[in-house]
Design a protein around this motif. Structure first.
Motif, PDB file in Angstrom:
ATOM      1  N   UNK A   1       0.843  -1.201   0.000  1.00 11.81           N
ATOM      2  CA  UNK A   1       0.000   0.000   0.000  1.00 11.81           C
ATOM      3  C   UNK A   1       0.876   1.248   0.000  1.00 11.81           C
ATOM      4  N   UNK A   2       1.902   1.256   0.863  1.00 12.76           N
ATOM      5  CA  UNK A   2       2.806   2.403   0.893  1.00 12.76           C
ATOM      6  C   UNK A   2       3.533   2.565  -0.437  1.00 12.76           C
ATOM      7  N   UNK A   3       3.958   1.462  -1.030  1.00 15.62           N
ATOM      8  CA  UNK A   3       4.645   1.522  -2.324  1.00 15.62           C
ATOM      9  C   UNK A   3       3.713   2.050  -3.407  1.00 15.62           C
ATOM     10  N   UNK A   4       2.471   1.638  -3.374  1.00 14.17           N
ATOM     11  CA  UNK A   4       1.497   2.110  -4.355  1.00 14.17           C
ATOM     12  C   UNK A   4       1.246   3.602  -4.195  1.00 14.17           C
ATOM     13  N   UNK A   5       1.029   4.042  -2.964  1.00 13.73           N
ATOM     14  CA  UNK A   5       0.822   5.472  -2.716  1.00 13.73           C
ATOM     15  C   UNK A   5       2.050   6.278  -3.122  1.00 13.73           C
ATOM     16  N   UNK A   6       3.227   5.783  -2.785  1.00  9.75           N
ATOM     17  CA  UNK A   6       4.457   6.482  -3.145  1.00  9.75           C
ATOM     18  C   UNK A   6       4.573   6.608  -4.659  1.00  9.75           C
ATOM     19  N   UNK A   7       4.301   5.530  -5.381  1.00 11.84           N
ATOM     20  CA  UNK A   7       4.388   5.551  -6.836  1.00 11.84           C
ATOM     21  C   UNK A   7       3.398   6.542  -7.434  1.00 11.84           C
ATOM     22  N   UNK A   8       2.175   6.535  -6.942  1.00 15.06           N
ATOM     23  CA  UNK A   8       1.160   7.468  -7.436  1.00 15.06           C
ATOM     24  C   UNK A   8       1.596   8.907  -7.192  1.00 15.06           C
ATOM     25  N   UNK A   9       2.115   9.192  -5.999  1.00 18.41           N
ATOM     26  CA  UNK A   9       2.532  10.555  -5.674  1.00 18.41           C
ATOM     27  C   UNK A   9       3.728  10.989  -6.522  1.00 18.41           C
ATOM     28  N   UNK A  10       4.646  10.071  -6.793  1.00 19.08           N
ATOM     29  CA  UNK A  10       5.778  10.401  -7.665  1.00 19.08           C
ATOM     30  C   UNK A  10       5.278  10.679  -9.082  1.00 19.08           C
ATOM     31  N   UNK A  11       4.312   9.895  -9.541  1.00 23.72           N
ATOM     32  CA  UNK A  11       3.729  10.151 -10.860  1.00 23.72           C
ATOM     33  C   UNK A  11       3.015  11.501 -10.891  1.00 23.72           C
ATOM     34  N   UNK A  12       2.309  11.844  -9.827  1.00 25.35           N
ATOM     35  CA  UNK A  12       1.676  13.163  -9.746  1.00 25.35           C
ATOM     36  C   UNK A  12       2.730  14.263  -9.849  1.00 25.35           C
ATOM     37  N   UNK A  13       3.849  14.074  -9.163  1.00 28.68           N
ATOM     38  CA  UNK A  13       4.925  15.074  -9.233  1.00 28.68           C
ATOM     39  C   UNK A  13       5.501  15.143 -10.643  1.00 28.68           C
ATOM     40  N   UNK A  14       5.625  13.999 -11.299  1.00 31.02           N
ATOM     41  CA  UNK A  14       6.224  13.958 -12.633  1.00 31.02           C
ATOM     42  C   UNK A  14       5.369  14.668 -13.670  1.00 31.02           C
ATOM     43  N   UNK A  15       4.056  14.611 -13.524  1.00 28.24           N
ATOM     44  CA  UNK A  15       3.204  15.262 -14.522  1.00 28.24           C
ATOM     45  C   UNK A  15       3.076  16.770 -14.296  1.00 28.24           C
ATOM     46  N   UNK A  16       3.789  17.295 -13.323  1.00 27.53           N
ATOM     47  CA  UNK A  16       3.766  18.734 -13.078  1.00 27.53           C
ATOM     48  C   UNK A  16       4.702  19.502 -14.008  1.00 27.53           C
TER      49      UNK A  16
ATOM     50  N   UNK B   1       5.458  20.004  -7.473  1.00 28.28           N
ATOM     51  CA  UNK B   1       6.373  18.864  -7.510  1.00 28.28           C
ATOM     52  C   UNK B   1       6.869  18.505  -6.118  1.00 28.28           C
ATOM     53  N   UNK B   2       7.455  19.465  -5.393  1.00 27.86           N
ATOM     54  CA  UNK B   2       7.908  19.160  -4.027  1.00 27.86           C
ATOM     55  C   UNK B   2       6.789  18.767  -3.063  1.00 27.86           C
ATOM     56  N   UNK B   3       5.594  19.325  -3.232  1.00 32.04           N
ATOM     57  CA  UNK B   3       4.474  18.940  -2.360  1.00 32.04           C
ATOM     58  C   UNK B   3       4.201  17.445  -2.501  1.00 32.04           C
ATOM     59  N   UNK B   4       4.065  16.986  -3.744  1.00 32.61           N
ATOM     60  CA  UNK B   4       3.808  15.559  -3.969  1.00 32.61           C
ATOM     61  C   UNK B   4       5.001  14.698  -3.555  1.00 32.61           C
ATOM     62  N   UNK B   5       6.210  15.193  -3.780  1.00 39.50           N
ATOM     63  CA  UNK B   5       7.397  14.408  -3.401  1.00 39.50           C
ATOM     64  C   UNK B   5       7.546  14.305  -1.886  1.00 39.50           C
ATOM     65  N   UNK B   6       7.128  15.337  -1.160  1.00 37.64           N
ATOM     66  CA  UNK B   6       7.168  15.265   0.303  1.00 37.64           C
ATOM     67  C   UNK B   6       6.230  14.163   0.800  1.00 37.64           C
ATOM     68  N   UNK B   7       5.026  14.134   0.271  1.00 41.12           N
ATOM     69  CA  UNK B   7       4.089  13.076   0.667  1.00 41.12           C
ATOM     70  C   UNK B   7       4.626  11.702   0.262  1.00 41.12           C
ATOM     71  N   UNK B   8       5.270  11.624  -0.906  1.00 43.34           N
ATOM     72  CA  UNK B   8       5.867  10.353  -1.342  1.00 43.34           C
ATOM     73  C   UNK B   8       6.993   9.940  -0.397  1.00 43.34           C
ATOM     74  N   UNK B   9       7.744  10.913   0.098  1.00 49.27           N
ATOM     75  CA  UNK B   9       8.835  10.605   1.025  1.00 49.27           C
ATOM     76  C   UNK B   9       8.295  10.003   2.325  1.00 49.27           C
ATOM     77  N   UNK B  10       7.165  10.507   2.810  1.00 49.64           N
ATOM     78  CA  UNK B  10       6.578   9.930   4.024  1.00 49.64           C
ATOM     79  C   UNK B  10       6.138   8.491   3.765  1.00 49.64           C
ATOM     80  N   UNK B  11       5.602   8.218   2.571  1.00 46.74           N
ATOM     81  CA  UNK B  11       5.222   6.842   2.234  1.00 46.74           C
ATOM     82  C   UNK B  11       6.450   5.945   2.142  1.00 46.74           C
ATOM     83  N   UNK B  12       7.518   6.468   1.570  1.00 46.57           N
ATOM     84  CA  UNK B  12       8.765   5.698   1.490  1.00 46.57           C
ATOM     85  C   UNK B  12       9.264   5.364   2.894  1.00 46.57           C
ATOM     86  N   UNK B  13       9.244   6.367   3.778  1.00 50.13           N
ATOM     87  CA  UNK B  13       9.709   6.152   5.145  1.00 50.13           C
ATOM     88  C   UNK B  13       8.849   5.092   5.850  1.00 50.13           C
ATOM     89  N   UNK B  14       7.548   5.151   5.644  1.00 49.33           N
ATOM     90  CA  UNK B  14       6.660   4.150   6.256  1.00 49.33           C
ATOM     91  C   UNK B  14       6.920   2.762   5.697  1.00 49.33           C
TER      92      UNK B  14
END
Length: 123
Positions: free
Chosen positions: A4-19, A29-42
Motif C-alpha cells: 500500500x505504501x509503495x502504491x501510494x508512493x508511486x502514485x505521488x511520484x507520478x503526480x509530481x512527474x506530470x507537473x 512537484x515538491x508537495x507531492x514528493x514530500x508526501x511520497x517521502x513519508x510513504x517511502x519512510x513508512x
C-alpha cells in the motif's frame, strides 16, 4: 502494508512527474514528493516516525499544512470541478494529507505491535 505504501508512493511520484508542464511545477512537484517521502519512510523505516524528530514532528505538520491547503481551496469544488485548477489542487492536497496520515498511523501502529511483541517475549 508495504504494498500500500509503495502504491501510494508511486502514485505521488507520478503526480509530481506530470507537473512538468504546470506553471507552478516548482511548488507542486515538491508537495507531492514530500508526501511520497513519508510513504517511502513508512515502507522501509517505519520506526523513524517514533525515533526520528524530523519524522515525528514533520509528518504531523505536513498533514496539518496539507489539510490547510485543502480547506483553503475546497470552495472551488462544485459542478464542473474537473475543469477548475484550484479544485484539482485542493484534491491534490487532500490526497497528500491522506497518504501522509496513513503512513504515520500505520507506522506507529506497527511500532506499538513490535514493542508489545517484545514485551510478551520477555515474560
Amino acid at each position: 502494508m508495504r504494498f500500500v505504501h509503495a502504491t501510494l508512493m508511486t502514485i505521488l511520484i507520478l503526480f509530481a512527474a506530470v507537473q512538468f508542464n504546470d506553471p507552478d511545477w516548482y511548488y507542486w512537484g515538491p508537495v507531492y514528493l514530500l508526501a511520497a517521502a513519508w510513504s517511502w519512510l513508512a515502507m522501509w523505516r517505519p520506526e523513524r516516525f517514533i525515533t526520528w524528530p524530523v519524522a515525528r514532528i514533520g509528518a504531523p505538520i505536513s498533514i496539518a499544512l496539507f489539510l490547510a491547503g485543502f480547506a483553503s481551496l475546497a470552495s472551488y469544488i462544485g459542478p464542473g470541478w474537473i475543469h477548475v485548477e484550484e479544485a484539482r489542487e485542493s484534491l491534490g492536497y487532500l490526497i497528500c494529507a491522506v497518504a501522509t496520515a496513513f503512513a504515520l498511523w500505520e507506522s506507529r501502529l506497527r511500532a506499538r505491535k513490535s514493542v508489545a511483541g517484545m514485551a510478551g517475549q520477555a515474560q
